[in-house]
Design a protein around this motif. Structure first.
Motif, PDB file in Angstrom:
ATOM      1  N   ALA A 111       0.783  -1.033  -0.244  1.00  0.00           N
ATOM      2  CA  ALA A 111       0.112  -0.279  -0.326  1.00  0.00           C
ATOM      3  C   ALA A 111       0.853   1.565  -0.348  1.00  0.00           C
ATOM      4  N   GLU A 112       0.199   2.666  -0.073  1.00  0.00           N
ATOM      5  CA  GLU A 112       1.009   4.160  -0.686  1.00  0.00           C
ATOM      6  C   GLU A 112       1.170   4.219   0.633  1.00  0.00           C
ATOM      7  N   PRO A 113       2.084   4.505   1.253  1.00  0.00           N
ATOM      8  CA  PRO A 113       2.247   4.845   2.727  1.00  0.00           C
ATOM      9  C   PRO A 113       1.381   5.646   3.082  1.00  0.00           C
ATOM     10  N   ALA A 114       1.458   6.551   4.077  1.00  0.00           N
ATOM     11  CA  ALA A 114       0.187   7.317   4.648  1.00  0.00           C
ATOM     12  C   ALA A 114       1.092   8.766   4.213  1.00  0.00           C
ATOM     13  N   LEU A 115       0.204  10.043   4.178  1.00  0.00           N
ATOM     14  CA  LEU A 115       0.551  11.292   4.208  1.00  0.00           C
ATOM     15  C   LEU A 115       0.315  11.533   5.347  1.00  0.00           C
ATOM     16  N   ALA A 116       1.798  12.599   5.818  1.00  0.00           N
ATOM     17  CA  ALA A 116       2.066  13.288   6.482  1.00  0.00           C
ATOM     18  C   ALA A 116       1.273  14.073   7.182  1.00  0.00           C
ATOM     19  N   PRO A 117       1.109  14.583   8.309  1.00  0.00           N
ATOM     20  CA  PRO A 117       0.048  15.539   8.481  1.00  0.00           C
ATOM     21  C   PRO A 117       0.191  16.703   7.698  1.00  0.00           C
ATOM     22  N   GLY A 118      -0.939  17.576   7.394  1.00  0.00           N
ATOM     23  CA  GLY A 118      -0.889  18.905   6.898  1.00  0.00           C
ATOM     24  C   GLY A 118      -0.214  18.150   5.327  1.00  0.00           C
ATOM     25  N   GLU A 119      -0.343  17.290   4.639  1.00  0.00           N
ATOM     26  CA  GLU A 119       0.348  16.914   3.286  1.00  0.00           C
ATOM     27  C   GLU A 119      -0.835  16.806   2.544  1.00  0.00           C
ATOM     28  N   LYS A 120      -1.030  18.107   1.275  1.00  0.00           N
ATOM     29  CA  LYS A 120      -2.186  17.242   0.905  1.00  0.00           C
ATOM     30  C   LYS A 120      -1.770  16.000  -0.509  1.00  0.00           C
ATOM     31  N   ALA A 121      -3.277  15.376  -0.582  1.00  0.00           N
ATOM     32  CA  ALA A 121      -3.618  14.206  -1.535  1.00  0.00           C
ATOM     33  C   ALA A 121      -2.362  14.392  -2.431  1.00  0.00           C
ATOM     34  N   PRO A 122      -1.974  13.448  -3.358  1.00  0.00           N
ATOM     35  CA  PRO A 122      -1.752  13.928  -4.751  1.00  0.00           C
ATOM     36  C   PRO A 122      -3.208  13.546  -5.713  1.00  0.00           C
ATOM     37  N   TYR A 123      -3.192  15.003  -6.531  1.00  0.00           N
ATOM     38  CA  TYR A 123      -4.540  15.326  -7.385  1.00  0.00           C
ATOM     39  C   TYR A 123      -3.999  15.180  -9.061  1.00  0.00           C
TER      40      TYR A 123
END
Length: 128
Positions: A111-123
């Protein structure tokens, strides 16, 4: 034949006498008799033609199996599931290693690594 009992037929006959009248009723009765004879003749001809074209094969057909009233979806699904289970069981008996690998497909990619706090999801602007 048409689901009409004696009482209903009598009511229809009385209505026919009242609507058509006694002078035209015999004429319409003759036309109805000719129509019934013609339909019976056509049905008999179709049966004979079918028997001639298909031959003796039609006598061997079990028509009860083809009756849609015999259709039971629960039984069909149960039979299909049991057939699949029996096939898998037979494959396991023949080649145990292959059957186990088919039962447990290879793992998918991590699975893709989780996003860091405050990081935007890829768009992806082309995907929407």
């Amino acid at each position: 034949m048409f689901g009409i009992n004696g009482g209903e037929f009598l009511v229809l006959a009385v209505l026919a006498v009242l609507v058509l009248g006694p002078d035209k009723l015999p004429e319409y009765a003759q036309q109805l008799a000719r129509l019934v004879k013609e339909v019976r003749r056509m049905a008999t001809g179709a049966k004979e033609q079918l028997r001639e074209e298909v031959g003796d094969e039609i006598a061997d057909i079990d028509w009860r199996k083809l009756d849609p009233r015999q259709y039971d979806p629960r039984k069909i699904i149960k039979d299909a599931l049991l057939d699949d289970f029996d096939d898998a069981l037979q494959a396991a008996k023949e080649e145990p290693g292959k059957a186990v690998s088919a039962a447990h497909p290879p793992a998918r990619r991590a699975a893709e690594p989780a996003l860091a706090p405050g990081e935007k999801a890829p768009y992806d602007s082309e995907a929407t």
